[in-house]
Structures are given as C-alpha cells and as structure tokens.
Design a protein around this motif. Structure first.
Motif, PDB file in Angstrom:
ATOM      1  N   VAL B   9      14.533 -28.146 -23.580  1.00 22.11           N
ATOM      2  CA  VAL B   9      13.993 -28.113 -24.942  1.00 22.11           C
ATOM      3  C   VAL B   9      14.720 -27.021 -25.721  1.00 22.11           C
ATOM      4  O   VAL B   9      14.835 -25.895 -25.239  1.00 22.11           O
ATOM      5  N   ASP B  10      15.213 -27.361 -26.901  1.00 17.90           N
ATOM      6  CA  ASP B  10      15.801 -26.351 -27.775  1.00 17.90           C
ATOM      7  C   ASP B  10      14.909 -26.232 -29.009  1.00 17.90           C
ATOM      8  O   ASP B  10      14.926 -27.093 -29.889  1.00 17.90           O
ATOM      9  N   LEU B  11      14.086 -25.202 -29.021  1.00 21.19           N
ATOM     10  CA  LEU B  11      13.134 -24.981 -30.106  1.00 21.19           C
ATOM     11  C   LEU B  11      13.769 -24.059 -31.146  1.00 21.19           C
ATOM     12  O   LEU B  11      13.674 -22.839 -31.050  1.00 21.19           O
ATOM     13  N   GLY B  12      14.438 -24.667 -32.101  1.00 17.46           N
ATOM     14  CA  GLY B  12      15.107 -23.869 -33.129  1.00 17.46           C
ATOM     15  C   GLY B  12      14.189 -23.633 -34.317  1.00 17.46           C
ATOM     16  O   GLY B  12      13.071 -24.145 -34.392  1.00 17.46           O
ATOM     17  N   GLY B  13      14.677 -22.855 -35.265  1.00 19.04           N
ATOM     18  CA  GLY B  13      13.890 -22.586 -36.457  1.00 19.04           C
ATOM     19  C   GLY B  13      13.766 -23.826 -37.339  1.00 19.04           C
ATOM     20  O   GLY B  13      12.788 -24.000 -38.068  1.00 19.04           O
ATOM     21  N   ILE B  70      14.597 -20.469 -27.052  1.00 18.21           N
ATOM     22  CA  ILE B  70      14.045 -19.945 -28.309  1.00 18.21           C
ATOM     23  C   ILE B  70      15.082 -19.025 -28.976  1.00 18.21           C
ATOM     24  O   ILE B  70      15.914 -18.430 -28.285  1.00 18.21           O
ATOM     25  N   PRO B  71      15.004 -18.934 -30.305  1.00 19.60           N
ATOM     26  CA  PRO B  71      16.040 -18.162 -31.013  1.00 19.60           C
ATOM     27  C   PRO B  71      15.773 -16.654 -30.991  1.00 19.60           C
ATOM     28  O   PRO B  71      15.659 -16.024 -32.029  1.00 19.60           O
ATOM     29  N   MET B  83       8.515 -11.120 -32.241  1.00 20.33           N
ATOM     30  CA  MET B  83       8.694 -11.475 -33.645  1.00 20.33           C
ATOM     31  C   MET B  83      10.090 -12.057 -33.842  1.00 20.33           C
ATOM     32  O   MET B  83      11.089 -11.356 -33.678  1.00 20.33           O
ATOM     33  N   LEU B  84      10.168 -13.348 -34.138  1.00 21.47           N
ATOM     34  CA  LEU B  84      11.468 -13.988 -34.354  1.00 21.47           C
ATOM     35  C   LEU B  84      11.547 -14.448 -35.804  1.00 21.47           C
ATOM     36  O   LEU B  84      10.637 -15.122 -36.292  1.00 21.47           O
ATOM     37  N   ALA B 113      20.873 -18.785 -27.029  1.00 19.63           N
ATOM     38  CA  ALA B 113      22.309 -18.526 -26.880  1.00 19.63           C
ATOM     39  C   ALA B 113      22.674 -18.351 -25.405  1.00 19.63           C
ATOM     40  O   ALA B 113      23.729 -18.816 -24.949  1.00 19.63           O
ATOM     41  N   ASN B 114      21.784 -17.708 -24.654  1.00 18.26           N
ATOM     42  CA  ASN B 114      22.018 -17.575 -23.217  1.00 18.26           C
ATOM     43  C   ASN B 114      22.054 -18.933 -22.536  1.00 18.26           C
ATOM     44  O   ASN B 114      22.867 -19.177 -21.635  1.00 18.26           O
TER      45      ASN B 114
END
Lengths: 317, 317
Positions: B9-13, B70-71, B83-84, B113-114
């Motif tokens: 899962v890539d949970l982006g903004g 997560i970003p 806090m993102l 990114a990792n």
C-alpha cells in the motif's frame, strides 16, 4: 569463559605502535617504535615480527591473532597495500600473508581510521555505540563508519572519506583536487591559516602571509591558546567547529547515526570546538535527529591499536 | 517452494495505490484511488480495508501480510504516524495496529521513500543491488539507503534525508530552513526557476519573475523540451545534474555504495541529467570509487508498492 588476547598494530607513516590487548579492551602493554618505512618491506616485516615477539615474551600471554592498521584502504583479503602516500615503498606487499608467514597466527589488515572508529565504538568512554561515525581531525580530515557494530567498507573500501564531502560548491581547493571539501575548511592547513589570520586581526603576532606551514602555529598550539582564554584562538576553534558541524549535519541527514565521535589533535580542545559544531548541526539538520545525536570527543588511548586487536578477535571467534 | 504473496500500500498525500505482489516481485494487480485523507482516520482505514479486500477477491490469491508506505518516518513498531505535512489529520494514528485489526494479517509501516529504495534494490532492472542509495527528485529531494539488502533507518528513522545535505554553505534557503541544501538546487521549485530563467536567456518565453510556480513550466515539461532538443531545457537539466552530482559525490565519500539509483519526474530525462551528474562525481569524489559507482535511473513501475509488499514478506518469513 577465559580471557582472550590479540595484538594490535598501527603501522603509520611515522610511528609504529604495537599493543597487547585483552578481549575486554584492556591495553596490557604498548610498544612504540619508528615506523620501518625506510627499510625494504621484507626487513620492515622482520622488525614488526621481532617487536611482536618481544611483546609476547614480556607480557607472557599468547595472542590468538593480530590486526594491522594501515594509512589507506586494504584492497583484498591478503591485506595488499595499494599506493599509499605514507608507505610509498610498500606498494603491492601482501601484508597479511607476509605477517601470517612470520607469526603463524591469523592476521587481518584494515584501514587505520576504520580501526580507530571500531576501537571507540567498542571500548570508548563517551563514544561507545553500535552505530557510530568517527571524524578524525588531523593533517587531513578522515573517519570511519561503524554500522551495527561493524566497519562499513562500501563497495571498494573507500567509505568513511568524510573529509572529502563537498560543503561549499565553489569553496577553496582541497589537496584531493576537489573544491570546498570539509578538509579544506577543517584540515590542519586550514586551521593554521585561520588561526594565523585571526591572531593578526586580534592584534597578536603578525605573520607573513599566514601560509599553512606558518611559523610555530599548530592546531595543538591553537587549542592550548584557546584553553588559556585567548580570543583569537577561541574564534579559530569556533569557526572550525561550525564547518565541522556542517559535515556532521550532512552525516545525520544521510545516516542518522546515534553517535558522532570527533578525535585528533584539535579535538583535544573538546567543548570549545564541539559546542560550535553542535550549534551548526541544530541550525542545519532536522530538529529531532539533530537534538538526539551525541557529538562527543573520542578520548580512548590508542583507539587504532585497540580496534586492530578487536577486529582480529572478531575474525577468529 | 510455492509462491507467496503480500499486499503493498502506498498511502500518499494525494494518491492511494494498492497492489498485490508475488515474492518474485511481480505486480499482479494495482488499484488506484484518491488518498482518503479528507476522511477521519477511522473512515479512511475502512476505505483502505475495502480496497484491499476487493484486490484479494479480484486476484483470488491470499496474501500473508501487507506493507504500508507513508510520506514520513514511522515512529514505532505500531506504525504510529507522526505529524506529516501530507497527512495532517492522521497524527498519532497507530496505522499498523489499526489495519491489523481490520485485515487480521501482519502489517508493517515504513517511510515511502525507503520502500521505493527497497523495491528498486530487490527488483529494479538497473538499480538492483544489496547496497543502494536511491535519490528521488520530486517536489522535494528525498531518498532511501539500503545497506546489505535492508533499509537503513538510523537511530530515529531519519536516515535518507538526502535532499538536506548542505552542498553550499551560504547557498539559497531551503524549505527546511537550512541554507544550501541539495533540495534548494535540485528540488522542483529550483528546477522550474532555473528552467524559466534559461528559457528567457535563450530567447524563449519571457515570464514575470520566474517564480517557482511560474506558468505551465514543470520539471516534466522541461524534460520533454530537452528530449526535443531545446537548448534552454538541456542546459537546465545539465546544471541540475551537476548539483545532483555534488550530492552523489558526498554519498560516495561517506558510504561508497555500489549503486546510486535516481528516480522521480525529472529523472525521466535519464541520460540528459545523469551524464552531467556523473561528470561532477568524477570531478569531486576519489577516482576509484567514483568510476565504479553505478549511477542509474530507477525505472521500476510502482517501486513503493513493490517495496512495501517485499518488506511485509520479509517480516513474516
């Protein structure tokens, strides 16, 4: 479990140091001699063997192995010496194999800065830690990277060249040919030049041009003057510390290691240089890791000899 | 040995991507949806659960685990969100624990990114390798550090903030507050500003002030113009590549990794930007490691989704 022992050898360009070390990091005895770099490698290796034998005889303990630190990368498992500025006649010598033949123990050969970092990582007072970066402020600016308790070599053994990070795109030319390296701001020549100029500006000794080799000024002398409270010297260390802090901030951005250990002549000035470095780190790196990184002076006596012995013990266990 | 599967899962903004991935790195099916960041976390987590369930139903395979990117850094083993900037309402949500409750599989949460770096490291075409640094050129400049096949987090999960290395002491102010960060030279705003100015200088469109958000100019548009052979755009990429090269040279000095993988919008311009970066690396880093470092474009589709699934499979095996 009975105690184990190894010999650590630091084969520098000028000095040779050989120590008997126990597996709890105690330096039982240390022998110092001039580095046998004026001899042929065969003669020099015999000198090392004789000194090690004398160390074994005088301590009465039997080491399991020996580690040897050299001022450059070890290029293969035979410990073959590449072209090193400080050991010019030793190029191509398979150091580990030759010493193994003379001592009949396992021998490991490793870069001296990496070994010093390993020594501090294992047995240092403030620097101890599994993840540690050591920055050595000497003639050049070098270092070692310890990750998970082990030396990080990288693909070809060139990791830890911390002095050659660019911190200023168009900065002064460095000995390596690049511009704006950390070493061009925090190496011996840069520190002496800065000290000389600031001494003039503060109304002290006037020198002719403030070259890197100017008069009697050395990083150690600057550190002493700063400890006596002389303003020009304190400002020299403060500025140097700020450049060092830029380099440390970069290391935090890349690796976020827990501990950065600073050693070398001028690091003896301790807080005078590290306070400025810490301030610069807080200005530049992200707040959370910047605040959490321990930036401390490495004070282990003979970290290179201890690290060499420590690595040797790890390899044979 | 039978094949194993995990959900990535890539949970982006902005975007949510969910993929079913096999243990040989095949992306079996991908679902895209808007990121549920306008919902409450509880509703958003239900949306993710429903999409994952739909993916399982449509592929007919049973995953062993799921990984979520997560970003920002994951602050603990419960995958609690700090806090993102891109997930403001999700602060303090124990993401792994909450998804585990909804899906009843093991869940791992990790910085996106990792995960992209891990995906490229395992299954990338040119980037594949156990020791790899990935640099992502997006709105910001980010990255990930893979050492020995594993994500290197550092002490607090802040490793890989490659865009915030200082490469110019007195350089332009960066969004992070520091001066002279790589991101201030190679982030989206800097690239667009550079492109706008160079387009003017080469006699093209004249813009008013060349701000970071100027007109329709984007890094992708600059890359396309460069591929059509427009000189202003080629020069923009060349200059950007040189700054990127300074950052890569620094990484080589510190870690001497074998592979540096560059990804993100403008990296699509490929050789136009990497040729300049490689030239700068040769100018700045030591010759031996500089020549040996592979500097290549990451072209894996959905590296973040693949990396998330890959990490999940590693954790449960």
């Amino acid at each position: 479990m009975s105690q184990r022992f190894a010999v650590g050898v630091d084969l520098g360009g000028t000095n040779l140091r050989i120590g008997m070390v126990s597996d709890d990091g105690t330096l039982i005895r240390l022998i110092r001699a001039p580095s046998p770099t004026d001899r042929t490698p065969a003669e020099g290796l015999d000198v090392i063997r004789d000194l090690v034998q004398a160390l074994v005889d005088s301590t009465g303990v039997i080491p399991e192995a020996a580690g040897v630190g050299i001022p450059g990368p070890a290029v293969d498992t035979e410990g073959t010496i590449d072209m090193l500025p400080n050991l010019p006649g030793w190029r191509g010598v398979p150091l580990a194999a030759e010493l193994r033949r003379r001592l009949s123990w396992p021998i490991v050969v490793e870069n001296d800065a990496n070994l010093a970092a390993l020594g501090e990582s294992r047995w240092g007072a403030e620097c101890r830690g599994l993840d540690l970066i050591m920055i050595t402020l000497g003639t050049g600016v070098g270092g070692g990277v310890i990750l998970g308790g082990r030396i990080w070599h990288g693909a070809l053994g060139y990791a830890g060249e911390l002095g050659h990070m660019t911190i200023s795109l168009d900065g002064p030319v460095c000995g390596c040919g690049n511009q704006g390296c950390l070493e061009a701001f925090a190496g011996k020549a840069a520190i002496v030049r800065r000290g000389c100029r600031l001494r003039e500006r503060w109304g002290g000794t006037v020198s002719d041009g403030c070259g890197a080799e100017d008069g009697e000024l050395t990083p150690a002398a600057i550190a002493e003057a700063a400890q006596r409270g002389e303003e020009w010297a304190k400002e020299t260390l403060d500025q140097t510390g700020r450049y060092l802090g830029v380099g440390i901030a970069n290391l935090i951005c890349v690796l976020n290691v827990g501990t950065v250990c600073v050693s070398g002549g001028i690091a003896g000035a301790g807080e005078l240089i590290l306070a400025a470095a810490r301030k610069e780190v807080l200005r530049r790196a992200f707040a959370t890791p910047a605040r959490a990184t321990r930036i401390v002076v490495g004070r282990l006596p003979e970290p290179g000899v201890l690290g060499a012995a420590g690595l040797a013990l790890t390899r044979v266990s």
